[in-house]
Design a protein around this motif. Structure first.
Motif, short mmCIF file in Angstrom:
data_model
loop_
_atom_site.label_atom_id
_atom_site.label_comp_id
_atom_site.label_asym_id
_atom_site.label_seq_id
_atom_site.Cartn_x
_atom_site.Cartn_y
_atom_site.Cartn_z
N SER A 67 0.69 -1.23 0.06
CA SER A 67 -0.10 0.01 0.02
C SER A 67 0.84 1.29 -0.01
CB SER A 67 -0.92 0.10 1.13
OG SER A 67 -0.20 0.20 2.26
N THR A 68 0.11 2.32 -0.53
CA THR A 68 1.05 3.60 0.08
C THR A 68 1.60 3.73 1.12
OG1 THR A 68 -0.58 4.63 -1.65
CG2 THR A 68 0.85 5.96 -0.59
N VAL A 77 5.40 9.88 -2.62
CA VAL A 77 5.15 8.38 -2.88
C VAL A 77 3.95 8.29 -4.10
CG1 VAL A 77 4.22 5.93 -2.21
CG2 VAL A 77 6.23 7.35 -0.87
N GLY A 78 3.10 8.94 -3.81
CA GLY A 78 1.61 9.24 -4.72
C GLY A 78 2.22 9.60 -6.20
N LEU A 98 4.10 6.93 -7.84
CA LEU A 98 2.87 5.80 -8.33
C LEU A 98 2.34 6.00 -9.15
CD1 LEU A 98 1.89 4.65 -4.72
CD2 LEU A 98 3.18 3.22 -6.49
N ARG A 146 -2.52 -1.60 -10.18
CA ARG A 146 -3.09 -1.29 -8.71
C ARG A 146 -4.30 -2.06 -8.58
NH1 ARG A 146 -4.96 4.73 -8.74
NH2 ARG A 146 -5.87 4.03 -10.63
#
Length: 328
Positions: free
Chosen positions: A270-271, A285-286, A289, A300
């Motif tokens: 997960s994030t 991080v977002g 991704l 995802r």
């Protein structure tokens, strides 16, 4: 084997809890053993063990107390109080449960831990709970608190992973994976909590708590029939802060930070787990991704309430190709 008979209401009302005191006790047990389970833990020991040993050398009674409280198969109960689970508490609040133990209870609990009589001068001491609380305060302040923000992220990420598995595979699978080789679901409401020949314990209506810690340590505790806790070690991929190293060629291609995210997605994460593992901010991080998704290098998926990311075939090929190039 040691197993608990767990009622359906207890299992349905169980929850995961982050406990600064449990993390500190696990750190104390690691310092006491003077051995690490992975490179990150061994590096932490190298940095912290000399000061810990100096602290105990300055207080010989504390050294005797720690050796007695951490028994070969059992901890003294006042070392490992069960979290309340009603709300998140600070270390300072939690350690008061150790300090508040009636001193006359300490020696009998130490006798259980050591499996026999407690030697002098411990037997005559009248301040053992207070002393043990002082040792834990030192371990917290000197060895855990400086790194607590990262540890907390790791603990929270582990909870996300466990709850995702629970939603995906159910309680039996989730419990079997909590402490591999030690804990497993036996059926008929029976949970094996360790492989030792302890008497079964019935637990019908109290609160059941699962408490992750980053050191490779674990134990069980309970407060009468009101609540019980299973303290377990985070999965190795989270607990080891070193993690995989992004190949230099991959870093040059994608950027070091983005490559650091990609190399950790061989298994779904997960994030929040990626934030814990990389030390990067949630926003960074977002963004990484999104770029990796748009490039077709990761996919995802959803597990319960959690969104998990993993390599696509193209992502796997890229990481492994860059890794081979780096080793050539």
């Amino acid at each position: 084997m040691g197993w608990w008979q767990i009622g359906t209401d207890s299992l349905a009302g169980s929850r995961f809890v982050v406990s600064p005191l449990a993390e500190t006790v696990a750190a104390l047990k690691t310092l006491h053993a003077a051995s690490g389970a992975h490179p990150g833990e061994r590096a932490w020991l190298t940095a912290r063990l000399p000061a810990y040993r100096a602290r105990l050398a300055a207080e010989p009674l504390d050294a005797l107390l720690v050796r007695a409280a951490i028994g070969p198969t059992w901890n003294a109960d006042f070392l490992t109080p069960t979290p309340t689970g009603d709300r998140e508490r600070s270390f300072e609040e939690e350690v008061e449960a150790v300090r508040a133990v009636e001193p006359t209870y300490a020696v009998p609990q130490l006798e259980v831990a050591v499996g026999g009589p407690v030697p002098e001068p411990l037997r005559s001491a009248r301040d053992l709970p207070h002393r043990l609380a002082g040792v834990l305060e030192w371990v917290w302040r000197e060895t855990v608190l400086p790194d607590w923000a990262r540890r907390r992220r790791v603990l929270e990420a582990d909870v996300v992973a466990r709850t995702a598995q629970l939603a995906r595979d159910g309680w039996a699978a989730a419990l079997d994976e909590l402490c591999p080789g030690k804990m497993r679901w036996l059926g008929d409401g029976r949970l094996q909590v360790n492989p030792r020949a302890y008497p079964p314990r019935r637990f019908d209506g109290g609160r059941l708590l699962f408490v992750p810690v980053t050191p490779n340590k674990g134990w069980v505790s309970w407060e009468g029939t009101e609540r019980s806790a299973i303290v377990y070690a985070c999965s190795g991929a989270l607990a080891d802060a070193t993690g995989p190293v992004a190949p230099q060629a991959l870093g040059a291609l994608l950027g070091t930070a983005r490559a650091g995210v990609l190399v950790r997605l061989e298994s779904p994460k997960s994030t929040s787990q990626l934030v814990a593992l990389t030390g990067q901010g949630l926003g960074s991080v977002g963004r990484h991704l999104k770029v990796l998704l748009d490039a077709g290098l990761v996919r995802r998926g959803r597990a319960g309430r959690s969104v998990l990311y993993e390599w696509t075939e193209a992502g796997a090929v890229l990481v492994r190709a860059r890794g081979r190039a780096a080793g050539a």
